[in-house]
Design a protein around this motif. Structure first.
Motif, PDB file in Angstrom:
ATOM      1  N   PRO A  27      21.527  29.823  -3.248  1.00 43.55           N
ATOM      2  CA  PRO A  27      20.289  30.586  -3.673  1.00 43.55           C
ATOM      3  C   PRO A  27      19.530  31.140  -2.633  1.00 43.55           C
ATOM      4  O   PRO A  27      19.580  30.658  -1.325  1.00 43.55           O
ATOM      5  CB  PRO A  27      19.451  29.225  -4.417  1.00 43.55           C
ATOM      6  N   ASN A  28      19.168  32.423  -2.944  1.00 40.23           N
ATOM      7  CA  ASN A  28      18.172  32.968  -1.822  1.00 40.23           C
ATOM      8  C   ASN A  28      16.792  33.230  -2.441  1.00 40.23           C
ATOM      9  O   ASN A  28      16.117  34.057  -1.976  1.00 40.23           O
ATOM     10  CB  ASN A  28      18.735  34.389  -1.834  1.00 40.23           C
ATOM     11  N   LYS A  29      16.312  32.437  -3.572  1.00 39.45           N
ATOM     12  CA  LYS A  29      14.956  32.211  -3.749  1.00 39.45           C
ATOM     13  C   LYS A  29      14.627  31.077  -4.342  1.00 39.45           C
ATOM     14  O   LYS A  29      15.769  30.441  -4.934  1.00 39.45           O
ATOM     15  CB  LYS A  29      14.635  33.468  -4.843  1.00 39.45           C
ATOM     16  N   PRO A  30      13.701  30.511  -4.929  1.00 42.45           N
ATOM     17  CA  PRO A  30      13.258  29.416  -5.512  1.00 42.45           C
ATOM     18  C   PRO A  30      13.903  28.916  -6.935  1.00 42.45           C
ATOM     19  O   PRO A  30      13.997  30.181  -7.734  1.00 42.45           O
ATOM     20  CB  PRO A  30      11.873  29.338  -5.553  1.00 42.45           C
ATOM     21  N   ILE A  31      14.422  28.243  -7.109  1.00 47.24           N
ATOM     22  CA  ILE A  31      15.040  27.622  -8.443  1.00 47.24           C
ATOM     23  C   ILE A  31      14.020  26.925  -9.336  1.00 47.24           C
ATOM     24  O   ILE A  31      12.957  26.147  -8.803  1.00 47.24           O
ATOM     25  CB  ILE A  31      16.233  26.824  -8.228  1.00 47.24           C
ATOM     26  N   LYS A  32      13.966  27.109 -10.802  1.00 48.05           N
ATOM     27  CA  LYS A  32      13.224  26.617 -11.547  1.00 48.05           C
ATOM     28  C   LYS A  32      13.821  25.545 -12.459  1.00 48.05           C
ATOM     29  O   LYS A  32      15.161  25.700 -12.906  1.00 48.05           O
ATOM     30  CB  LYS A  32      12.451  27.443 -12.616  1.00 48.05           C
ATOM     31  N   LYS A  53      15.502  16.439  -3.639  1.00 44.94           N
ATOM     32  CA  LYS A  53      16.881  16.054  -2.844  1.00 44.94           C
ATOM     33  C   LYS A  53      17.822  17.109  -2.850  1.00 44.94           C
ATOM     34  O   LYS A  53      18.412  17.663  -1.849  1.00 44.94           O
ATOM     35  CB  LYS A  53      17.544  14.716  -3.245  1.00 44.94           C
ATOM     36  N   MET A  54      17.808  17.990  -4.046  1.00 40.01           N
ATOM     37  CA  MET A  54      18.721  18.996  -4.206  1.00 40.01           C
ATOM     38  C   MET A  54      18.112  20.332  -3.559  1.00 40.01           C
ATOM     39  O   MET A  54      18.958  20.961  -2.978  1.00 40.01           O
ATOM     40  CB  MET A  54      19.103  19.336  -5.796  1.00 40.01           C
ATOM     41  N   SER A  55      16.792  20.401  -3.433  1.00 37.90           N
ATOM     42  CA  SER A  55      16.340  21.407  -2.538  1.00 37.90           C
ATOM     43  C   SER A  55      16.758  21.231  -1.030  1.00 37.90           C
ATOM     44  O   SER A  55      17.080  22.220  -0.258  1.00 37.90           O
ATOM     45  CB  SER A  55      14.565  21.334  -2.636  1.00 37.90           C
ATOM     46  N   GLU A  56      16.730  19.946  -0.554  1.00 37.11           N
ATOM     47  CA  GLU A  56      17.213  19.818   0.886  1.00 37.11           C
ATOM     48  C   GLU A  56      18.564  20.519   1.266  1.00 37.11           C
ATOM     49  O   GLU A  56      18.888  20.959   2.032  1.00 37.11           O
ATOM     50  CB  GLU A  56      17.050  18.355   1.271  1.00 37.11           C
ATOM     51  N   SER A  57      19.323  19.980   0.160  1.00 31.82           N
ATOM     52  CA  SER A  57      20.798  20.598   0.304  1.00 31.82           C
ATOM     53  C   SER A  57      21.111  22.090   0.299  1.00 31.82           C
ATOM     54  O   SER A  57      22.064  22.590   0.644  1.00 31.82           O
ATOM     55  CB  SER A  57      21.744  19.823  -0.691  1.00 31.82           C
ATOM     56  N   LEU A  58      20.244  22.493  -0.790  1.00 31.65           N
ATOM     57  CA  LEU A  58      20.548  24.015  -0.959  1.00 31.65           C
ATOM     58  C   LEU A  58      19.577  24.856  -0.254  1.00 31.65           C
ATOM     59  O   LEU A  58      20.089  26.151  -0.104  1.00 31.65           O
ATOM     60  CB  LEU A  58      20.159  24.385  -2.587  1.00 31.65           C
ATOM     61  N   GLY A  59      18.714  24.430   0.367  1.00 32.36           N
ATOM     62  CA  GLY A  59      17.845  25.342   1.348  1.00 32.36           C
ATOM     63  C   GLY A  59      16.814  26.097   0.693  1.00 32.36           C
ATOM     64  O   GLY A  59      16.126  27.144   1.264  1.00 32.36           O
ATOM     65  N   ASN A 268      26.354  21.218  -8.544  1.00 34.08           N
ATOM     66  CA  ASN A 268      26.951  19.872  -8.733  1.00 34.08           C
ATOM     67  C   ASN A 268      27.161  19.306  -7.481  1.00 34.08           C
ATOM     68  O   ASN A 268      26.679  17.944  -7.522  1.00 34.08           O
ATOM     69  CB  ASN A 268      28.437  20.129  -9.257  1.00 34.08           C
ATOM     70  N   LYS A 269      27.343  19.604  -6.436  1.00 37.90           N
ATOM     71  CA  LYS A 269      27.667  18.998  -5.138  1.00 37.90           C
ATOM     72  C   LYS A 269      26.367  18.651  -4.584  1.00 37.90           C
ATOM     73  O   LYS A 269      26.241  17.569  -4.238  1.00 37.90           O
ATOM     74  CB  LYS A 269      28.229  20.197  -3.921  1.00 37.90           C
ATOM     75  N   ALA A 270      25.175  19.424  -4.903  1.00 33.64           N
ATOM     76  CA  ALA A 270      23.801  19.065  -4.489  1.00 33.64           C
ATOM     77  C   ALA A 270      23.207  17.788  -5.327  1.00 33.64           C
ATOM     78  O   ALA A 270      22.785  16.919  -4.720  1.00 33.64           O
ATOM     79  CB  ALA A 270      22.918  20.241  -4.515  1.00 33.64           C
ATOM     80  N   ALA A 271      23.534  18.121  -6.679  1.00 32.86           N
ATOM     81  CA  ALA A 271      23.153  16.988  -7.545  1.00 32.86           C
ATOM     82  C   ALA A 271      23.862  15.671  -7.170  1.00 32.86           C
ATOM     83  O   ALA A 271      23.066  14.598  -7.240  1.00 32.86           O
ATOM     84  CB  ALA A 271      23.494  17.397  -9.062  1.00 32.86           C
ATOM     85  N   ASN A 272      25.446  15.416  -7.053  1.00 34.44           N
ATOM     86  CA  ASN A 272      26.037  14.322  -6.560  1.00 34.44           C
ATOM     87  C   ASN A 272      25.498  13.772  -5.174  1.00 34.44           C
ATOM     88  O   ASN A 272      25.270  12.528  -5.143  1.00 34.44           O
ATOM     89  CB  ASN A 272      27.430  15.024  -6.739  1.00 34.44           C
ATOM     90  N   ALA A 273      25.000  14.706  -4.314  1.00 33.83           N
ATOM     91  CA  ALA A 273      24.388  14.164  -3.003  1.00 33.83           C
ATOM     92  C   ALA A 273      23.234  13.531  -3.297  1.00 33.83           C
ATOM     93  O   ALA A 273      22.981  12.653  -2.855  1.00 33.83           O
ATOM     94  CB  ALA A 273      24.526  15.342  -1.981  1.00 33.83           C
ATOM     95  N   ALA A 274      22.407  14.059  -4.317  1.00 35.98           N
ATOM     96  CA  ALA A 274      21.085  13.377  -4.515  1.00 35.98           C
ATOM     97  C   ALA A 274      21.265  12.010  -5.060  1.00 35.98           C
ATOM     98  O   ALA A 274      20.699  10.874  -5.058  1.00 35.98           O
ATOM     99  CB  ALA A 274      20.397  14.231  -5.447  1.00 35.98           C
ATOM    100  N   ALA A 275      22.365  11.936  -6.080  1.00 38.68           N
ATOM    101  CA  ALA A 275      22.668  10.791  -6.754  1.00 38.68           C
ATOM    102  C   ALA A 275      23.258   9.708  -5.936  1.00 38.68           C
ATOM    103  O   ALA A 275      23.052   8.479  -6.251  1.00 38.68           O
ATOM    104  CB  ALA A 275      23.796  11.104  -7.985  1.00 38.68           C
TER     105      ALA A 275
END
Length: 322
Positions: A27-32, A53-59, A268-275
């Protein structure tokens, strides 16, 4: 002619590489992330923890927006009609992505095709509880009271899982209570404590603080096993001698249909990392929350199975579509 041919090939090559380029820069901008229930609900609390937690993974920050109403339909509709670019997500539940299809005569979107599964987040049991002034100490006594006063006891509901779990319990126990709809779980809890309604079946996030504070009386949990978070409460099956009563709330993340597969894979990768994150697991352990990291394909299969399960529960409880 050569120039035209070259430009045609260039356009074709760009069209092929565009999805890949998008995925590389995403992502190159904030996600809602749309939470289709009120602030303070279990969906809200879990959605916000995963978003952080996903924000930390996705930047990139994931901004949570609450869009409550109609058992989650309003929020789900917003996401279903958003651009499939990975920047608008749904923190979905069994309400939005399984049961609504059977509860509503018509949805403003096709529940089966409107969403691209991202990741299963986890599940929580519900707790059956009553106002302290209701003269019962356990679920068996509640059933006896309800049988002696058909439709005189009232129950609150602010979501599909809350309503269906209570209606199925009523159907199996042979009792009738009066349904009182609410827009949010916290609002229903306020009225349960105040005595405006007699009974409420809701998630641990809403229930446990009030039970532990002695403001309401917990009677049973809706899972097949007792919860480690409140082991003194029996299951509905234990309390009433049933064998196959189970209705739990689950949480999952979805995107609008048509979202690029590579973007889904990143999410999915970011969500699983959070889980798998210990902070998330420990934070919600007291709520009976159990994570279950899996693939988008596994979530698609689960959604299909859960839709069939809730359709049967709604039919058995004789709940008419609205």
């Amino acid at each position: 002619m050569k120039t035209t041919h070259f430009l045609g090939l260039l356009s074709f090559a760009l069209a092929l590489t565009a999805p890949t380029l998008h995925a590389q820069t995403y992502p190159n901008k904030p996600i809602k992330a749309v939470v289709p229930f009120a602030a303070g609900s279990a969906t809200d609390q879990i959605g916000r923890a995963f978003a952080q937690k996903m924000s930390e993974s996705l930047g990139q920050p994931i901004v949570v927006e609450n869009k409550a109403g109609v058992n989650g339909m309003l929020g789900a509709d917003l996401v279903a009609k958003s651009a499939p670019d990975g920047y608008t997500l749904l923190v979905g539940t069994n309400s939005t992505n399984a049961a609504l299809k059977s509860l509503m005569k018509k949805l403003p979107y096709d529940q089966d095709t409107a969403f691209a599964p991202i990741a299963y987040l986890g599940s929580v049991p519900l707790v059956v509880a009553v106002n302290n002034d209701v003269p019962v100490k356990n679920l068996k006594e509640l059933v006896a009271l309800a049988k002696s006063k058909p439709n005189q006891l009232t129950y609150a509901s602010a979501s599909t899982s809350q309503r269906v779990s209570t209606e199925v319990l009523s159907h199996m126990a042979g009792i009738e209570m009066t349904y009182v709809p609410y827009k949010s779980g916290p609002a229903a809890m306020t009225d349960l404590i105040g005595g405006q309604v007699n009974l409420f079946t809701a998630d641990f996030a809403v229930m446990l603080p009030q039970i532990k504070a002695g403001k309401i009386r917990g009677l049973a949990v809706t899972s097949t096993q007792r919860s480690k978070a409140i082991p003194e409460l029996p299951t509905v099956n234990e309390a009433l001698g049933f064998k196959d009563y189970e209705l739990i709330a689950y949480f999952a993340m979805f995107a609008p249909a048509g979202t690029p597969p590579d973007v889904i894979a990143k999410l999915n990768k970011a969500a699983n990392a959070a889980a798998n994150d210990k902070d998330v697991q420990e934070r919600f352990a007291a709520l009976g929350f159990e994570t279950a990291p899996a693939s988008p394909e596994a979530l698609a299969q689960r959604s299909k199975a859960e839709t069939a399960k809730w359709a049967k529960a709604i039919r058995d409880a004789k709940i008419e579509a609205e």
